[in-house]
Design an enzyme around this catalytic site. Structure first.
Site, PDB file in Angstrom:
ATOM      1  N   ASP A   1      50.191  35.518  43.047  1.00  0.00           N
ATOM      2  CA  ASP A   1      51.443  35.581  42.155  1.00  0.00           C
ATOM      3  C   ASP A   1      51.233  35.648  40.514  1.00  0.00           C
ATOM      4  O   ASP A   1      52.336  34.802  40.396  1.00  0.00           O
ATOM      5  CB  ASP A   1      51.954  34.052  42.693  1.00  0.00           C
ATOM      6  CG  ASP A   1      52.160  34.448  43.836  1.00  0.00           C
ATOM      7  OD1 ASP A   1      52.217  34.439  44.775  1.00  0.00           O
ATOM      8  OD2 ASP A   1      51.838  32.738  44.646  1.00  0.00           O
TER       9      ASP A   1
ATOM     10  N   LYS B   1      51.192  40.596  39.438  1.00  0.00           N
ATOM     11  CA  LYS B   1      50.154  42.453  39.995  1.00  0.00           C
ATOM     12  C   LYS B   1      50.779  43.413  40.297  1.00  0.00           C
ATOM     13  O   LYS B   1      50.240  44.174  39.758  1.00  0.00           O
ATOM     14  CB  LYS B   1      48.586  41.341  40.919  1.00  0.00           C
ATOM     15  CG  LYS B   1      47.663  40.520  41.019  1.00  0.00           C
ATOM     16  CD  LYS B   1      46.431  39.828  41.386  1.00  0.00           C
ATOM     17  CE  LYS B   1      47.157  40.262  42.717  1.00  0.00           C
ATOM     18  NZ  LYS B   1      47.748  38.284  42.938  1.00  0.00           N
TER      19      LYS B   1
ATOM     20  N   GLN C   1      46.296  38.291  46.860  1.00  0.00           N
ATOM     21  CA  GLN C   1      45.473  37.206  46.788  1.00  0.00           C
ATOM     22  C   GLN C   1      45.266  36.942  45.330  1.00  0.00           C
ATOM     23  O   GLN C   1      45.045  38.100  44.354  1.00  0.00           O
ATOM     24  CB  GLN C   1      44.748  36.434  47.585  1.00  0.00           C
ATOM     25  CG  GLN C   1      45.232  36.291  48.647  1.00  0.00           C
ATOM     26  CD  GLN C   1      45.579  37.632  49.716  1.00  0.00           C
ATOM     27  OE1 GLN C   1      43.927  38.236  49.897  1.00  0.00           O
ATOM     28  NE2 GLN C   1      46.394  37.552  50.385  1.00  0.00           N
TER      29      GLN C   1
ATOM     30  N   GLY D   1      51.957  39.055  49.042  1.00  0.00           N
ATOM     31  CA  GLY D   1      53.507  39.678  48.706  1.00  0.00           C
ATOM     32  C   GLY D   1      53.308  40.148  47.618  1.00  0.00           C
ATOM     33  O   GLY D   1      52.996  39.359  46.233  1.00  0.00           O
ATOM     34  N   HIS D   2      53.748  41.898  47.061  1.00  0.00           N
ATOM     35  CA  HIS D   2      53.764  41.780  45.625  1.00  0.00           C
ATOM     36  C   HIS D   2      55.173  41.971  45.217  1.00  0.00           C
ATOM     37  O   HIS D   2      55.910  43.146  46.091  1.00  0.00           O
ATOM     38  CB  HIS D   2      53.285  43.172  45.363  1.00  0.00           C
ATOM     39  CG  HIS D   2      51.502  42.561  44.588  1.00  0.00           C
ATOM     40  ND1 HIS D   2      50.506  43.640  45.041  1.00  0.00           N
ATOM     41  CD2 HIS D   2      50.614  41.956  45.051  1.00  0.00           C
ATOM     42  CE1 HIS D   2      49.128  43.804  45.248  1.00  0.00           C
ATOM     43  NE2 HIS D   2      49.841  41.525  45.093  1.00  0.00           N
TER      44      HIS D   2
END
Length: 432
Positions: A13, A16, A230, A40-41
């Site tokens: 988080d 990225k 991650q 999740g991005h």
């Protein structure tokens, strides 16, 4: 570039997705090399304005998808949940994006329906003190199956015996779920197979020998971007085990999961959030409680892109950042969300650990202590700059105290900050 890896330095988080989206404007290929839909991005750019909340939340599709000239590869090191991928592509299309630049490596492992059921059952069975905070997306079981050499890979969807193998494994996992976990509410195998294949048909055409494409781009000297999921402190080997993810997250994983030799990776960018967050249990030495925790969460919109869970917030941990750099040898760093701290007259950074059982000194700098659950950080105050920096585009125009904070991060990591993000939009990035 020509081969650049983007790696998270904390517990994920860090932003990225934004950095990959930015760099993808000059990339010929983006390869997602690890993790699955447990990551999740969140992307906010000119292409996402027609999507819910004006953002795209990607879980499997690489963040280079918004550049139509970029080939996006879901690499061999990933775990692909077919229904999530199909839904994600559908949502991108609904937002007006022409998603014709995504391929899947035949070697990528598939998250099967029983992996999700087993993940849920295992976490439910654990006592409250032993829960590891899994996202219940099937990651542990799918990577366990991978290393037990009985997993399904994307290429298996193209085989004529896939149906028989599906039912064989269903029978095996049904026994495990019923006998070990007393899990009786398991869908009928024919129903499960039909539903799975309905989604599989939507993405089957994306599956190919992706490594042939990667080799071709690599040999032409193309710009290739390796996108990590991650982050370093969630790495299965070097993170806060067992409160970590089930795949590798370091620069070594970038090579392994993409198939690109390690010596061909030219740049290694570590993404550092200006404060720390994590979801779930495990070590978090600088963790905050009460009002300040809530303030950072609201200011930074710290809620999981995958689960929606609120992230615990804390100050930056300098020894852990130094540790992340030693494991990855970053060529540069990207500092994100520094704008979130703009209204604080003073905040803190972690400089070591206290109450360590094996050390007598008041402040212990042994990073192994920081990786232990329950560890507490010794803190040092930092002067804030108390001004909005979200519109600044040049490093020299940042407040002096903001630049001093960036230098403190650089000193801890012995690496220069090439990017400083001052807001969620692509253009809100200072490039040095």
């Amino acid at each position: 570039m020509p081969v650049t890896a983007v790696i998270g330095t904390q517990w994920g988080d860090e932003g990225k997705g934004k950095i990959v989206d930015l760099l993808a404007q000059d990339a010929d290929m983006v390869i997602r090399f690890n993790g699955g839909n447990n990551a999740g991005h969140t992307i906010e750019n000119e292409h996402t304005k027609d999507m819910p909340e004006g953002v795209a939340k990607l879980h499997i599709v690489p963040a280079g998808v918004f550049n139509s000239r970029t080939l996006n590869v879901i690499g061999a090191g990933t775990a692909v949940h077919i229904p999530t991928l199909a839904q994600e592509i559908s949502e991108l299309k609904s937002g007006g994006l022409n998603v014709n630049n995504v391929i899947i490596s035949k070697k990528a492992h598939l998250v099967m329906p029983w992996h999700v059921l087993l993940d849920e059952a295992e976490e439910l069975k654990r006592s409250p003190k032993k829960k590891i905070g899994t996202t219940k997306r099937g990651m542990g079981p799918v990577f366990a199956a991978k290393h037990a050499r009985k997993g399904f890979r994307a290429g298996d969807l193209l085989r004529t015996d896939f149906r028989d193998r599906f039912f064989d494994q269903y029978n095996e996992y049904e026994l495990i779920l019923q006998i070990l976990y007393r899990h009786w509410d398991i869908p009928n195998p024919s129903v499960m197979y039909r539903e799975f294949m309905e989604y599989a048909e939507q993405v089957r055409g994306l599956i190919c020998n992706a490594e042939n494409e990667i080799d071709s781009y690599l040999n032409r000297g193309s710009n290739i971007l390796l996108e990590g999921a991650q982050a370093m402190l969630l790495d299965i080997d070097h993170g806060t085990y067992p409160f970590c993810t089930s795949s590798a997250c370091t620069i070594a994983a970038a090579s392994q999961g993409s198939g690109i030799p390690a010596n061909r990776i030219d740049e290694r960018i570590g993404v550092v959030k200006a404060y720390s967050t994590r979801v779930g249990p495990g070590a978090f030495p600088t963790k905050l409680e009460g009002a300040m925790d809530n303030k950072l969460r609201e200011w930074g919109k710290e809620y999981g892109a995958t689960t929606g869970r609120p992230r615990a917030c804390g100050w930056l941990d300098l020894p852990l950042l130094s540790y992340a750099n030693r494991r990855n040898d970053f060529t540069s760093i990207a500092v994100t969300k520094i704008d979130v701290l703009h209204s604080l007259p003073q905040f803190y950074v972690g400089i070591g650990y206290k109450n360590c059982s094996e050390h007598e000194q008041a402040v212990c700098e042994d990073v192994s202590c920081g990786l232990e659950e329950g560890s507490q950080a010794a803190l040092r105050p930092v002067d804030g700059w108390n001004s909005d920096i979200s519109g600044i585009t040049k490093y020299s125009r940042l407040p002096k105290k903001a630049r001093a904070y960036v230098r403190a991060i650089e000193d801890a990591m012995k690496t220069k900050a090439k990017f400083i993000s001052v807001g969620p939009h692509r253009e809100q990035t200072i490039i040095r």
